[in-house]
Design a protein around this motif. Structure first.
Motif, PDB file in Angstrom:
ATOM      1  N   ALA A  85     -14.020   6.132  -0.253  1.00 36.72           N
ATOM      2  CA  ALA A  85     -13.299   5.220   0.946  1.00 36.72           C
ATOM      3  C   ALA A  85     -12.125   5.664   1.338  1.00 36.72           C
ATOM      4  O   ALA A  85     -11.168   6.122   0.596  1.00 36.72           O
ATOM      5  N   ARG A  86     -11.875   5.791   2.644  1.00 33.66           N
ATOM      6  CA  ARG A  86     -10.641   6.100   3.170  1.00 33.66           C
ATOM      7  C   ARG A  86      -9.606   5.101   3.028  1.00 33.66           C
ATOM      8  O   ARG A  86      -8.318   5.719   2.789  1.00 33.66           O
ATOM      9  N   LYS A 118     -11.042  -6.809  -4.147  1.00 36.98           N
ATOM     10  CA  LYS A 118     -11.655  -6.710  -3.221  1.00 36.98           C
ATOM     11  C   LYS A 118     -12.102  -8.111  -2.326  1.00 36.98           C
ATOM     12  O   LYS A 118     -11.839  -8.356  -1.195  1.00 36.98           O
ATOM     13  N   ASN A 119     -12.684  -9.046  -3.147  1.00 35.05           N
ATOM     14  CA  ASN A 119     -12.964 -10.164  -2.747  1.00 35.05           C
ATOM     15  C   ASN A 119     -11.936 -11.233  -2.597  1.00 35.05           C
ATOM     16  O   ASN A 119     -11.718 -11.937  -1.746  1.00 35.05           O
ATOM     17  N   MET A 120     -10.748 -11.091  -3.480  1.00 34.75           N
ATOM     18  CA  MET A 120      -9.664 -11.941  -3.270  1.00 34.75           C
ATOM     19  C   MET A 120      -8.602 -11.605  -2.065  1.00 34.75           C
ATOM     20  O   MET A 120      -8.085 -12.405  -1.360  1.00 34.75           O
ATOM     21  N   PHE A 121      -8.647 -10.101  -1.809  1.00 34.82           N
ATOM     22  CA  PHE A 121      -7.503  -9.784  -0.818  1.00 34.82           C
ATOM     23  C   PHE A 121      -7.918  -8.924   0.335  1.00 34.82           C
ATOM     24  O   PHE A 121      -7.151  -8.595   1.266  1.00 34.82           O
ATOM     25  N   GLY A 122      -9.306  -8.653   0.101  1.00 39.74           N
ATOM     26  CA  GLY A 122     -10.079  -7.679   1.046  1.00 39.74           C
ATOM     27  C   GLY A 122      -9.404  -6.189   1.169  1.00 39.74           C
ATOM     28  O   GLY A 122      -9.535  -5.724   2.276  1.00 39.74           O
ATOM     29  N   VAL A 123      -8.680  -5.860   0.094  1.00 43.64           N
ATOM     30  CA  VAL A 123      -8.325  -4.551   0.036  1.00 43.64           C
ATOM     31  C   VAL A 123      -9.166  -3.767  -1.050  1.00 43.64           C
ATOM     32  O   VAL A 123      -9.395  -4.244  -2.182  1.00 43.64           O
ATOM     33  N   GLU A 181      -3.536  14.044  -6.284  1.00 45.37           N
ATOM     34  CA  GLU A 181      -3.469  15.060  -5.216  1.00 45.37           C
ATOM     35  C   GLU A 181      -4.950  15.681  -4.813  1.00 45.37           C
ATOM     36  O   GLU A 181      -5.043  16.121  -3.622  1.00 45.37           O
ATOM     37  N   THR A 182      -5.612  16.058  -5.788  1.00 43.73           N
ATOM     38  CA  THR A 182      -6.834  16.719  -5.769  1.00 43.73           C
ATOM     39  C   THR A 182      -7.738  15.902  -5.086  1.00 43.73           C
ATOM     40  O   THR A 182      -8.781  16.181  -4.184  1.00 43.73           O
ATOM     41  N   TYR A 183      -8.162  14.656  -5.633  1.00 43.35           N
ATOM     42  CA  TYR A 183      -9.159  14.082  -5.285  1.00 43.35           C
ATOM     43  C   TYR A 183      -8.960  12.510  -4.461  1.00 43.35           C
ATOM     44  O   TYR A 183      -9.799  11.902  -4.076  1.00 43.35           O
ATOM     45  N   CYS A 184      -7.781  12.137  -4.401  1.00 42.85           N
ATOM     46  CA  CYS A 184      -7.437  10.850  -3.802  1.00 42.85           C
ATOM     47  C   CYS A 184      -5.912  10.938  -3.058  1.00 42.85           C
ATOM     48  O   CYS A 184      -5.188   9.915  -3.370  1.00 42.85           O
ATOM     49  N   PRO A 185      -5.717  12.006  -2.295  1.00 48.27           N
ATOM     50  CA  PRO A 185      -4.443  12.162  -1.698  1.00 48.27           C
ATOM     51  C   PRO A 185      -4.308  11.056  -0.512  1.00 48.27           C
ATOM     52  O   PRO A 185      -3.311  10.788  -0.242  1.00 48.27           O
ATOM     53  N   HIS A 186      -5.360  10.201  -0.034  1.00 44.92           N
ATOM     54  CA  HIS A 186      -5.092   9.443   0.904  1.00 44.92           C
ATOM     55  C   HIS A 186      -4.698   8.005   0.556  1.00 44.92           C
ATOM     56  O   HIS A 186      -4.520   7.058   1.077  1.00 44.92           O
ATOM     57  N   ALA A 187      -4.911   7.633  -0.936  1.00 44.34           N
ATOM     58  CA  ALA A 187      -4.470   6.353  -1.439  1.00 44.34           C
ATOM     59  C   ALA A 187      -2.999   6.050  -1.064  1.00 44.34           C
ATOM     60  O   ALA A 187      -2.034   6.991  -1.443  1.00 44.34           O
ATOM     61  N   LYS A 188      -2.501   4.990  -0.702  1.00 49.92           N
ATOM     62  CA  LYS A 188      -1.418   4.636  -0.103  1.00 49.92           C
ATOM     63  C   LYS A 188      -0.229   4.217  -1.307  1.00 49.92           C
ATOM     64  O   LYS A 188       0.991   4.613  -1.028  1.00 49.92           O
ATOM     65  N   PHE A 189      -0.754   3.817  -2.497  1.00 50.38           N
ATOM     66  CA  PHE A 189       0.018   3.764  -3.613  1.00 50.38           C
ATOM     67  C   PHE A 189      -0.538   4.455  -4.709  1.00 50.38           C
ATOM     68  O   PHE A 189      -1.795   4.248  -5.115  1.00 50.38           O
ATOM     69  N   PHE A 190       0.390   4.798  -5.916  1.00 49.62           N
ATOM     70  CA  PHE A 190      -0.051   5.395  -7.181  1.00 49.62           C
ATOM     71  C   PHE A 190       0.649   4.362  -8.295  1.00 49.62           C
ATOM     72  O   PHE A 190       1.537   4.328  -8.118  1.00 49.62           O
ATOM     73  N   MET A 191      -0.046   4.040  -9.504  1.00 51.98           N
ATOM     74  CA  MET A 191       0.471   3.089 -10.228  1.00 51.98           C
ATOM     75  C   MET A 191       0.197   3.992 -11.732  1.00 51.98           C
ATOM     76  O   MET A 191      -1.219   4.590 -11.914  1.00 51.98           O
ATOM     77  N   SER A 192       0.950   4.098 -12.520  1.00 52.22           N
ATOM     78  CA  SER A 192       0.593   4.428 -13.896  1.00 52.22           C
ATOM     79  C   SER A 192       0.996   3.386 -14.880  1.00 52.22           C
ATOM     80  O   SER A 192       1.924   2.766 -14.629  1.00 52.22           O
ATOM     81  N   ALA A 193       0.054   2.999 -15.731  1.00 51.33           N
ATOM     82  CA  ALA A 193       0.305   1.978 -16.771  1.00 51.33           C
ATOM     83  C   ALA A 193      -0.451   2.280 -17.827  1.00 51.33           C
ATOM     84  O   ALA A 193      -1.276   3.036 -18.002  1.00 51.33           O
ATOM     85  N   ASP A 194      -0.135   1.568 -19.219  1.00 51.10           N
ATOM     86  CA  ASP A 194      -0.348   1.702 -20.482  1.00 51.10           C
ATOM     87  C   ASP A 194      -1.605   0.735 -20.637  1.00 51.10           C
ATOM     88  O   ASP A 194      -1.570  -0.047 -19.752  1.00 51.10           O
ATOM     89  N   ASP A 195      -2.636   1.139 -21.761  1.00 48.56           N
ATOM     90  CA  ASP A 195      -3.701   0.175 -21.795  1.00 48.56           C
ATOM     91  C   ASP A 195      -3.149  -0.979 -22.544  1.00 48.56           C
ATOM     92  O   ASP A 195      -4.202  -1.807 -22.977  1.00 48.56           O
ATOM     93  N   ASP A 196      -2.016  -1.368 -23.045  1.00 51.51           N
ATOM     94  CA  ASP A 196      -1.579  -2.581 -23.783  1.00 51.51           C
ATOM     95  C   ASP A 196      -0.593  -3.096 -22.731  1.00 51.51           C
ATOM     96  O   ASP A 196       0.131  -4.076 -23.324  1.00 51.51           O
TER      97      ASP A 196
END
Length: 379
Positions: A85-86, A118-123, A181-196
């Motif tokens: 998705a673009r 997607k259902n809640m915010f349409g994004v 950079e390789t597979y999703c350069p068009h995503a407007k924002f990037f987030m990194s988080a731990d699984d806890d």
């Protein structure tokens, strides 16, 4: 005036005993005192009076060929079609370990549920779990098939063949930046988080939607650490030797537990990382080094928790972005944080005054470490 010499000698002896005891205490615990107090004083002085990290950046620079060895790992699992998705608002990476199946399932069912957003915010939000391989060969072989089955079902695992240990966290960071950079350069924002970490995804989405396109180009938000010293305690997992990092302070950075970058900032971080020696295993400090090279500074957001767990209260949930340290209570926090009654706490003068008082009680207790600073109580 008459002086009782007996009492005088008594107090003098007492003072001598106290002085000796204090001196003994300082000598025995000096290393700990130095680590906790003196080291931080030196680091803050270095950060706010000297504040020049150009020579630090220069010392980490290596040739492109040398830098490539930190990026040149093979994909064992990949989702190269995930960002078809673009119009993607947020690309969200969750740093996980091979064996943490339950944590990943809990995240998919709660704050990492793409369909809910997607259902809640349409994004569109894309959530991916980032893995290395288990350090024990026996477990690695046992987990391999389970991970393949998990990936076939959910199609959200990214794994490279580096050993997944604390000392390879910087490799996991490089994987995220490179994949974006390789597979999703068009995503407007990037987030990194731990699984806890619990991410209050509704609050975060609302925040990102309010940001104008101009402001988003330089966005880097999280809980900012300024003037943090490297840990010289050899017993600590955060230990960094003088040889690896001889300076008194790290550049400003946001803890790896949770932060957000705009796509432009993420690209610049990636570009910088391809010119550096990435052997520094403190991944968030390494990100700070990348940022100083590119002239980027983090912005502090008081409702990103850093290392702490947020208090359980509806007045907190209304503004929460992240909370750290949730290994088994993700469902509980999700249920409480998304309760419709939470939004009602922000409406009306009485409710706002009540929540301010509650937050002061929860966040402004002296000598008690909370996830959010006291000033968050007044926002």
């Amino acid at each position: 005036m008459f002086i009782n010499m007996r009492k005088f000698r008594k107090y003098r002896h007492l003072g001598l005993i106290v002085t000796c005891f204090t001196t003994f205490f300082i000598l025995v615990y000096w290393e700990k005192l130095d680590n906790k107090i003196v080291t931080h004083v030196k680091a803050y002085t270095y950060r706010y009076l000297w504040n020049n990290f150009k020579f630090i950046n220069a010392s980490f620079r290596v040739s492109p060929i040398e830098a490539m060895k930190y990026h040149n790992y093979t994909y064992l699992l990949n989702q190269d079609k995930k960002c078809g998705a673009r119009d993607i608002l947020l690309l969200l990476f969750v740093k996980s370990s091979s064996e943490n199946f339950e944590r990943r399932h809990a995240i998919r069912s709660t704050w990492g549920n793409e369909v809910y957003v997607k259902n809640m915010f349409g994004v569109t939000v894309k959530v991916l779990f980032v893995l290395g391989v288990h350090p024990e060969p026996k477990w690695r072989k046992m987990l391999k098939q389970k991970l393949i089955l998990e990936d076939k079902k959910y199609k959200d695992l990214i794994q490279q063949d580096f050993i997944d240990t604390f000392h390879n966290l910087t490799l996991k960071l490089l994987l995220q930046l490179s994949w974006k950079e390789t597979y999703c350069p068009h995503a407007k924002f990037f987030m990194s988080a731990d699984d806890d970490v619990f991410v209050h995804i509704p609050n975060l989405i609302r925040y990102l939607l309010k940001i104008g396109s101009k402001d988003s180009k330089t966005l880097w938000i999280g809980r900012v650490h300024r003037g943090s010293p490297p840990d010289r305690d050899k017993a600590s997992k955060y230990y960094v030797s003088q040889d690896m990092y001889p300076w008194l302070s790290y550049p400003d950075y946001t803890p790896g537990s949770g932060y957000v970058l705009s796509k432009d900032v993420a690209t610049k971080m990636y570009q910088a990382s391809r010119t550096l020696n990435a052997s520094l295993h403190i991944d968030d400090a390494f990100l700070g080094i990348c940022a100083t090279i590119m002239g980027i500074s983090p912005n502090d957001h008081v409702f990103f928790s850093g290392e702490g767990k947020a208090p359980y209260h509806c007045c907190i949930y209304n503004q929460m972005m992240t909370s750290h340290g949730h290994e088994s209570d993700i469902y509980k926090v999700w249920s409480m944080a998304t309760d419709p009654q939470v939004s009602q706490m922000s409406s009306g003068l009485f409710s706002r005054l009540y929540c301010t008082l509650v937050k002061v009680r929860l966040l402004c207790v002296p000598f008690f470490s909370n996830s959010y600073p006291c000033k968050a109580a007044f926002l």
